[in-house]
Write a protein that holds these residues in place. Structure first.
Motif, mmCIF file in Angstrom:
data_model
loop_
_atom_site.group_PDB
_atom_site.id
_atom_site.type_symbol
_atom_site.label_atom_id
_atom_site.label_comp_id
_atom_site.label_asym_id
_atom_site.label_seq_id
_atom_site.Cartn_x
_atom_site.Cartn_y
_atom_site.Cartn_z
ATOM 1 N N LEU A 99 -16.109 -17.564 9.659
ATOM 2 C CA LEU A 99 -14.995 -16.616 9.674
ATOM 3 C C LEU A 99 -15.329 -15.451 8.757
ATOM 4 C CD1 LEU A 99 -11.905 -16.047 10.285
ATOM 5 C CD2 LEU A 99 -11.443 -17.286 8.176
ATOM 6 N N THR A 100 -14.953 -14.242 9.172
ATOM 7 C CA THR A 100 -15.043 -13.076 8.299
ATOM 8 C C THR A 100 -13.724 -12.336 8.369
ATOM 9 O OG1 THR A 100 -17.426 -12.824 8.558
ATOM 10 C CG2 THR A 100 -16.217 -10.885 7.851
ATOM 11 N N LEU A 101 -13.206 -12.024 7.199
ATOM 12 C CA LEU A 101 -12.011 -11.180 7.091
ATOM 13 C C LEU A 101 -12.434 -9.918 6.359
ATOM 14 C CD1 LEU A 101 -9.402 -13.896 6.137
ATOM 15 C CD2 LEU A 101 -9.367 -12.507 8.192
ATOM 16 N N GLU A 102 -12.368 -8.792 7.038
ATOM 17 C CA GLU A 102 -12.793 -7.525 6.436
ATOM 18 C C GLU A 102 -11.835 -7.054 5.357
ATOM 19 O OE1 GLU A 102 -15.674 -6.045 6.987
ATOM 20 O OE2 GLU A 102 -16.205 -7.590 8.449
ATOM 21 N N ARG A 103 -10.546 -7.361 5.539
ATOM 22 C CA ARG A 103 -9.545 -6.864 4.597
ATOM 23 C C ARG A 103 -8.473 -7.928 4.342
ATOM 24 N NH1 ARG A 103 -8.353 -1.557 3.887
ATOM 25 N NH2 ARG A 103 -6.176 -1.918 4.392
ATOM 26 N N ILE A 104 -8.305 -8.258 3.077
ATOM 27 C CA ILE A 104 -7.178 -9.072 2.624
ATOM 28 C C ILE A 104 -6.540 -8.247 1.508
ATOM 29 C CG2 ILE A 104 -6.390 -11.266 1.697
ATOM 30 C CD1 ILE A 104 -9.150 -12.432 2.534
ATOM 31 N N VAL A 105 -5.322 -7.805 1.727
ATOM 32 C CA VAL A 105 -4.661 -6.906 0.781
ATOM 33 C C VAL A 105 -3.595 -7.665 -0.002
ATOM 34 C CG1 VAL A 105 -3.326 -4.784 0.508
ATOM 35 C CG2 VAL A 105 -5.064 -4.942 2.314
ATOM 36 N N PHE A 106 -3.670 -7.532 -1.311
ATOM 37 C CA PHE A 106 -2.665 -8.074 -2.219
ATOM 38 C C PHE A 106 -1.988 -6.925 -2.941
ATOM 39 C CE2 PHE A 106 -5.368 -11.680 -1.572
ATOM 40 C CZ PHE A 106 -4.486 -12.744 -1.565
ATOM 41 N N VAL A 107 -0.702 -7.096 -3.234
ATOM 42 C CA VAL A 107 0.066 -6.080 -3.936
ATOM 43 C C VAL A 107 0.626 -6.703 -5.213
ATOM 44 C CG1 VAL A 107 2.109 -4.582 -3.817
ATOM 45 C CG2 VAL A 107 0.639 -4.860 -1.809
ATOM 46 N N ALA A 108 0.507 -5.971 -6.315
ATOM 47 C CA ALA A 108 1.128 -6.384 -7.572
ATOM 48 C C ALA A 108 2.623 -6.077 -7.462
ATOM 49 C CB ALA A 108 0.519 -5.618 -8.746
ATOM 50 N N VAL A 109 3.461 -7.023 -7.892
ATOM 51 C CA VAL A 109 4.910 -6.846 -7.759
ATOM 52 C C VAL A 109 5.622 -7.148 -9.084
ATOM 53 C CG1 VAL A 109 4.929 -7.355 -5.285
ATOM 54 C CG2 VAL A 109 5.225 -9.226 -6.931
ATOM 55 N N ASP A 110 6.845 -6.617 -9.194
ATOM 56 C CA ASP A 110 7.678 -6.924 -10.356
ATOM 57 C C ASP A 110 8.542 -8.147 -10.049
ATOM 58 O OD1 ASP A 110 9.803 -6.036 -8.734
ATOM 59 O OD2 ASP A 110 10.034 -4.138 -9.802
ATOM 60 N N ASP A 111 9.453 -8.468 -10.949
ATOM 61 C CA ASP A 111 10.293 -9.660 -10.782
ATOM 62 C C ASP A 111 11.166 -9.613 -9.535
ATOM 63 O OD1 ASP A 111 9.225 -10.758 -13.042
ATOM 64 O OD2 ASP A 111 10.877 -10.139 -14.348
ATOM 65 N N ALA A 112 11.460 -8.401 -9.058
ATOM 66 C CA ALA A 112 12.292 -8.238 -7.865
ATOM 67 C C ALA A 112 11.460 -8.153 -6.588
ATOM 68 C CB ALA A 112 13.166 -6.996 -8.008
ATOM 69 N N GLY A 113 10.138 -8.276 -6.731
ATOM 70 C CA GLY A 113 9.269 -8.222 -5.558
ATOM 71 C C GLY A 113 8.894 -6.819 -5.125
ATOM 72 N N ARG A 114 9.186 -5.815 -5.961
ATOM 73 C CA ARG A 114 8.825 -4.429 -5.635
ATOM 74 C C ARG A 114 7.414 -4.127 -6.138
ATOM 75 N NH1 ARG A 114 14.292 -3.731 -7.781
ATOM 76 N NH2 ARG A 114 13.180 -3.493 -9.752
#
Length: 134
Positions: A99-114
């Motif tokens: 398997l190859t995944l070219e892009r896995i994106v993670f986002v940093a969030v605050d306590d409210a999920g923003r």
């Protein structure tokens, strides 16, 4: 950006198999996502990250009970609130790409999920960014 590489190995056990005796695709994606999250946490220096996106998933080869898989991650880039990783899974026994995944994106969030700005631009080799946040 410096070349960052993170490799983990997983052994395919009987409880990981589908009804056809091969590695269950959902189990592999669980492994990929969990380890990618660990990489994102270490890179961004915060445990508060969420998976935002995974590129197209195409299983190229099967893995069977007893096979040893190598999951290799690289940092593709940093956004204001995100980090993009790539992942290649190879069967260490057969040498085949699973398997190859070219892009896995993670986002940093605050306590409210923003989304929150993380301030990172370059990859690090260790977990020192987590200890800096204390």
């Amino acid at each position: 950006m410096s070349e960052y590489r993170h490799v983990v190995r997983k052994w395919v056990k009987p409880e990981d198999l589908n009804q056809h005796g091969a590695l269950f695709g959902g189990r592999l994606l669980q492994w990929v996502d969990e380890e990618a999250a660990i990489v994102a946490v270490a890179q961004l220096g915060t445990k508060d990250v969420v998976t935002r996106h995974m590129s197209a998933i195409d299983f190229a080869a099967r893995a069977d009970r007893g096979d040893l898989l190598e999951l290799e991650y690289r940092v593709v880039g940093f956004g204001r609130t995100s980090i993009t990783l790539g992942c290649r899974v190879e069967n260490a026994v057969t040498g085949e790409e699973v398997l190859t995944l070219e892009r896995i994106v993670f986002v940093a969030v605050d306590d409210a999920g923003r989304p929150v700005v993380h301030g990172r631009e370059n990859a690090t080799e260790g977990t020192e960014r987590l200890r800096q946040r204390r």
